[in-house]
Write an enzyme that holds these catalytic residues in place. Structure first.
Site, PDB file in Angstrom:
ATOM      1  N   ASP A 162      13.264  75.539  32.850  1.00 18.22           N
ATOM      2  CA  ASP A 162      12.339  76.503  33.008  1.00 18.22           C
ATOM      3  C   ASP A 162      10.828  75.991  33.169  1.00 18.22           C
ATOM      4  O   ASP A 162      10.735  74.754  32.592  1.00 18.22           O
ATOM      5  CB  ASP A 162      12.397  77.428  31.764  1.00 18.22           C
ATOM      6  CG  ASP A 162      11.515  78.612  31.767  1.00 18.22           C
ATOM      7  OD1 ASP A 162      12.336  79.734  31.746  1.00 18.22           O
ATOM      8  OD2 ASP A 162      10.292  78.704  32.047  1.00 18.22           O
ATOM      9  N   ASN A 207      17.746  88.254  29.240  1.00 17.34           N
ATOM     10  CA  ASN A 207      16.817  89.518  29.047  1.00 17.34           C
ATOM     11  C   ASN A 207      17.177  90.406  30.116  1.00 17.34           C
ATOM     12  O   ASN A 207      17.454  90.212  31.559  1.00 17.34           O
ATOM     13  CB  ASN A 207      15.197  89.124  29.561  1.00 17.34           C
ATOM     14  CG  ASN A 207      14.865  88.209  28.130  1.00 17.34           C
ATOM     15  OD1 ASN A 207      15.324  88.431  27.263  1.00 17.34           O
ATOM     16  ND2 ASN A 207      14.022  87.071  28.541  1.00 17.34           N
ATOM     17  N   GLY A 209      11.488  92.017  28.241  1.00 16.55           N
ATOM     18  CA  GLY A 209      10.478  91.272  28.486  1.00 16.55           C
ATOM     19  C   GLY A 209      10.834  90.462  30.131  1.00 16.55           C
ATOM     20  O   GLY A 209      10.224  89.585  30.312  1.00 16.55           O
ATOM     21  N   HIS A 235      19.571  85.759  35.183  1.00 14.92           N
ATOM     22  CA  HIS A 235      19.471  84.367  34.664  1.00 14.92           C
ATOM     23  C   HIS A 235      19.722  84.114  33.236  1.00 14.92           C
ATOM     24  O   HIS A 235      19.372  85.238  32.481  1.00 14.92           O
ATOM     25  CB  HIS A 235      18.049  83.529  34.795  1.00 14.92           C
ATOM     26  CG  HIS A 235      17.031  84.325  34.439  1.00 14.92           C
ATOM     27  ND1 HIS A 235      16.443  85.663  35.133  1.00 14.92           N
ATOM     28  CD2 HIS A 235      16.164  84.422  33.352  1.00 14.92           C
ATOM     29  CE1 HIS A 235      15.328  86.176  34.363  1.00 14.92           C
ATOM     30  NE2 HIS A 235      15.195  85.591  33.446  1.00 14.92           N
ATOM     31  N   LEU A 236      20.429  83.230  32.730  1.00 14.90           N
ATOM     32  CA  LEU A 236      20.681  83.021  31.606  1.00 14.90           C
ATOM     33  C   LEU A 236      19.697  81.849  30.948  1.00 14.90           C
ATOM     34  O   LEU A 236      19.707  80.895  31.732  1.00 14.90           O
ATOM     35  CB  LEU A 236      22.265  82.417  31.227  1.00 14.90           C
ATOM     36  CG  LEU A 236      23.336  83.112  31.482  1.00 14.90           C
ATOM     37  CD1 LEU A 236      23.637  84.049  32.663  1.00 14.90           C
ATOM     38  CD2 LEU A 236      24.525  82.569  30.894  1.00 14.90           C
ATOM     39  N   HIS A 237      18.983  81.949  29.896  1.00 12.85           N
ATOM     40  CA  HIS A 237      18.376  81.027  29.286  1.00 12.85           C
ATOM     41  C   HIS A 237      19.128  80.353  28.279  1.00 12.85           C
ATOM     42  O   HIS A 237      19.915  80.791  27.687  1.00 12.85           O
ATOM     43  CB  HIS A 237      17.074  81.537  28.546  1.00 12.85           C
ATOM     44  CG  HIS A 237      15.748  82.389  29.248  1.00 12.85           C
ATOM     45  ND1 HIS A 237      14.758  81.848  29.488  1.00 12.85           N
ATOM     46  CD2 HIS A 237      16.109  83.695  29.788  1.00 12.85           C
ATOM     47  CE1 HIS A 237      14.051  82.764  30.009  1.00 12.85           C
ATOM     48  NE2 HIS A 237      14.718  83.958  30.150  1.00 12.85           N
TER      49      HIS A 237
HETATM   50  P1  AMP Z   1      12.517  86.331  31.853  1.00 11.37           P
HETATM   51  O1  AMP Z   1      11.353  86.687  31.116  1.00 11.37           O
HETATM   52  O2  AMP Z   1      13.845  86.207  31.274  1.00 11.37           O
HETATM   53  O3  AMP Z   1      12.583  87.169  33.198  1.00 11.37           O
HETATM   54  O4  AMP Z   1      12.511  84.918  32.277  1.00 11.37           O
HETATM   55  C1  AMP Z   1      11.879  84.431  33.408  1.00 11.37           C
HETATM   56  C2  AMP Z   1      11.795  82.852  33.226  1.00 11.37           C
HETATM   57  O5  AMP Z   1      11.750  82.152  34.379  1.00 11.37           O
HETATM   58  C3  AMP Z   1      10.489  82.539  32.327  1.00 11.37           C
HETATM   59  O6  AMP Z   1      11.051  81.757  31.393  1.00 11.37           O
HETATM   60  C4  AMP Z   1       9.578  81.648  33.546  1.00 11.37           C
HETATM   61  O7  AMP Z   1       9.107  80.459  32.678  1.00 11.37           O
HETATM   62  C5  AMP Z   1      10.568  81.151  34.251  1.00 11.37           C
HETATM   63  N1  AMP Z   1      10.142  80.891  35.696  1.00 11.37           N
HETATM   64  C6  AMP Z   1       9.550  81.818  36.459  1.00 11.37           C
HETATM   65  N2  AMP Z   1       9.082  81.081  37.874  1.00 11.37           N
HETATM   66  C7  AMP Z   1       9.850  80.021  37.570  1.00 11.37           C
HETATM   67  C8  AMP Z   1       9.880  78.655  38.547  1.00 11.37           C
HETATM   68  N3  AMP Z   1       9.428  78.681  39.852  1.00 11.37           N
HETATM   69  N4  AMP Z   1      10.480  77.622  38.236  1.00 11.37           N
HETATM   70  C9  AMP Z   1      11.301  77.408  36.767  1.00 11.37           C
HETATM   71  N5  AMP Z   1      11.010  78.566  36.118  1.00 11.37           N
HETATM   72  C10 AMP Z   1      10.742  79.669  36.261  1.00 11.37           C
END
Ligand code: AMP
Ligand code: ZN
Length: 115
Positions: free
Chosen positions: A30, A87, A93, A100-102
Protein backbone atom coordinates in the site's frame (compact mmCIF):
# COMPACT_ATOMS: atom_id res chain seq x y z
CA UNK A 1 -11.22 -1.28 -16.86
CA UNK A 2 -8.39 0.73 -18.37
CA UNK A 3 -8.72 3.57 -15.89
CA UNK A 4 -8.70 1.39 -12.76
CA UNK A 5 -5.42 1.93 -10.88
CA UNK A 6 -5.30 -1.62 -9.51
CA UNK A 7 -5.94 -3.10 -12.98
CA UNK A 8 -3.04 -0.98 -14.21
CA UNK A 9 -0.79 -2.30 -11.41
CA UNK A 10 -1.81 -5.91 -12.18
CA UNK A 11 -1.01 -5.35 -15.87
CA UNK A 12 2.29 -3.59 -15.19
CA UNK A 13 1.03 -0.27 -16.60
CA UNK A 14 1.35 1.51 -13.24
CA UNK A 15 4.20 1.01 -10.82
CA UNK A 16 3.87 -0.56 -7.40
CA UNK A 17 6.12 -2.54 -5.08
CA UNK A 18 4.96 -6.05 -6.02
CA UNK A 19 5.59 -8.86 -3.54
CA UNK A 20 3.67 -11.72 -5.18
CA UNK A 21 1.78 -12.53 -8.38
CA UNK A 22 0.11 -15.62 -9.84
CA UNK A 23 -2.56 -16.25 -12.48
CA UNK A 24 -5.36 -15.04 -10.23
CA UNK A 25 -3.92 -12.63 -7.68
CA UNK A 26 -1.38 -9.85 -7.17
CA UNK A 27 0.04 -8.52 -3.91
CA UNK A 28 1.75 -5.15 -3.54
CA UNK A 29 2.63 -2.60 -0.87
CA UNK A 30 0.00 0.00 0.00
CA UNK A 31 1.39 3.43 -0.87
CA UNK A 32 0.15 4.87 2.44
CA UNK A 33 0.96 2.16 4.98
CA UNK A 34 -0.76 2.28 8.37
CA UNK A 35 1.58 -0.31 9.91
CA UNK A 36 5.13 -1.63 9.31
CA UNK A 37 3.60 -4.15 6.90
CA UNK A 38 0.60 -3.05 4.84
CA UNK A 39 -0.04 -5.00 1.68
CA UNK A 40 -2.97 -5.18 -0.73
CA UNK A 41 -4.11 -8.54 -2.12
CA UNK A 42 -6.14 -8.06 -5.30
CA UNK A 43 -7.73 -10.32 -7.92
CA UNK A 44 -6.09 -9.88 -11.33
CA UNK A 45 -9.57 -9.69 -12.85
CA UNK A 46 -11.48 -6.49 -12.13
CA UNK A 47 -14.21 -6.91 -9.50
CA UNK A 48 -15.71 -3.75 -7.98
CA UNK A 49 -16.13 -4.98 -4.42
CA UNK A 50 -17.44 -7.79 -2.22
CA UNK A 51 -20.90 -6.72 -3.42
CA UNK A 52 -20.04 -7.99 -6.90
CA UNK A 53 -19.11 -11.52 -5.77
CA UNK A 54 -21.42 -14.45 -6.45
CA UNK A 55 -21.34 -18.25 -6.27
CA UNK A 56 -18.89 -18.46 -9.18
CA UNK A 57 -16.42 -16.30 -7.21
CA UNK A 58 -16.04 -18.85 -4.40
CA UNK A 59 -12.72 -20.38 -5.62
CA UNK A 60 -11.25 -16.92 -6.26
CA UNK A 61 -12.35 -15.57 -2.88
CA UNK A 62 -10.78 -18.57 -1.16
CA UNK A 63 -7.60 -18.15 -3.19
CA UNK A 64 -7.26 -14.49 -2.19
CA UNK A 65 -7.53 -15.47 1.49
CA UNK A 66 -4.92 -18.22 1.11
CA UNK A 67 -2.57 -15.87 -0.76
CA UNK A 68 -2.92 -13.39 2.12
CA UNK A 69 -2.12 -16.17 4.62
CA UNK A 70 0.98 -17.29 2.66
CA UNK A 71 2.32 -13.79 2.13
CA UNK A 72 1.73 -13.03 5.82
CA UNK A 73 3.82 -16.09 6.69
CA UNK A 74 6.56 -15.02 4.25
CA UNK A 75 6.61 -11.62 5.95
CA UNK A 76 7.12 -13.29 9.32
CA UNK A 77 3.65 -12.45 10.62
CA UNK A 78 2.25 -15.96 11.19
CA UNK A 79 3.03 -16.02 14.91
CA UNK A 80 2.76 -12.32 15.76
CA UNK A 81 -0.51 -12.01 13.90
CA UNK A 82 -2.06 -9.71 11.37
CA UNK A 83 -5.33 -8.21 10.29
CA UNK A 84 -7.20 -8.64 7.01
CA UNK A 85 -9.67 -5.91 6.12
CA UNK A 86 -11.99 -5.61 3.12
CA UNK A 87 -13.73 -2.26 2.85
CA UNK A 88 -17.00 -2.39 0.94
CA UNK A 89 -18.92 0.71 -0.10
CA UNK A 90 -19.18 4.28 1.17
CA UNK A 91 -19.64 3.69 4.91
CA UNK A 92 -16.49 1.54 5.00
CA UNK A 93 -14.40 4.26 3.35
CA UNK A 94 -13.68 2.19 0.23
CA UNK A 95 -11.82 4.49 -2.16
CA UNK A 96 -10.57 2.10 -4.84
CA UNK A 97 -13.35 0.11 -6.48
CA UNK A 98 -11.27 -2.92 -7.38
CA UNK A 99 -11.68 -5.60 -4.71
CA UNK A 100 -8.71 -5.70 -2.32
CA UNK A 101 -7.78 -7.28 0.98
CA UNK A 102 -5.68 -5.09 3.25
CA UNK A 103 -3.07 -7.27 4.99
CA UNK A 104 -1.78 -5.31 7.96
CA UNK A 105 0.77 -6.34 10.57
CA UNK A 106 4.01 -5.66 12.38
CA UNK A 107 2.50 -3.74 15.26
CA UNK A 108 -0.08 -4.27 17.96
CA UNK A 109 -3.59 -3.13 16.98
CA UNK A 110 -5.85 -2.16 19.86
CA UNK A 111 -9.09 -1.23 18.18
CA UNK A 112 -11.36 -3.43 16.11
CA UNK A 113 -12.09 -0.59 13.71
CA UNK A 114 -10.69 2.89 13.18
CA UNK A 115 -12.04 6.11 11.79
P1 AMP B 1 -9.74 1.37 0.46
O1 AMP B 1 -10.01 2.57 1.31
O2 AMP B 1 -10.04 0.07 1.17
O3 AMP B 1 -10.38 1.45 -0.90
O4 AMP B 1 -8.17 1.34 0.27
C1 AMP B 1 -7.51 1.71 -0.89
C2 AMP B 1 -6.04 1.64 -0.55
O5 AMP B 1 -5.32 1.68 -1.76
C3 AMP B 1 -5.54 2.80 0.32
O6 AMP B 1 -4.95 2.28 1.51
C4 AMP B 1 -4.51 3.50 -0.57
O7 AMP B 1 -3.40 3.97 0.16
C5 AMP B 1 -4.14 2.39 -1.54
N1 AMP B 1 -3.69 2.83 -2.85
C6 AMP B 1 -4.36 3.66 -3.70
N2 AMP B 1 -3.66 3.83 -4.84
C7 AMP B 1 -2.54 3.08 -4.71
C8 AMP B 1 -1.41 2.82 -5.55
N3 AMP B 1 -1.29 3.39 -6.76
N4 AMP B 1 -0.44 2.01 -5.08
C9 AMP B 1 -0.54 1.45 -3.87
N5 AMP B 1 -1.58 1.63 -3.03
C10 AMP B 1 -2.57 2.44 -3.44
ZN1 ZN C 1 -9.56 -2.87 -11.63
Amino acid sequence: MDECIFCQIVNGKASARLVYQDEQATVFHDRHPVAPIHLLVVPNRHIDSVNALDETSTPLAGHLLLVAQRVAAQMGLAASGYRIIINTGPDSGQTVFHLHLHLIGGRRMRFLVGD
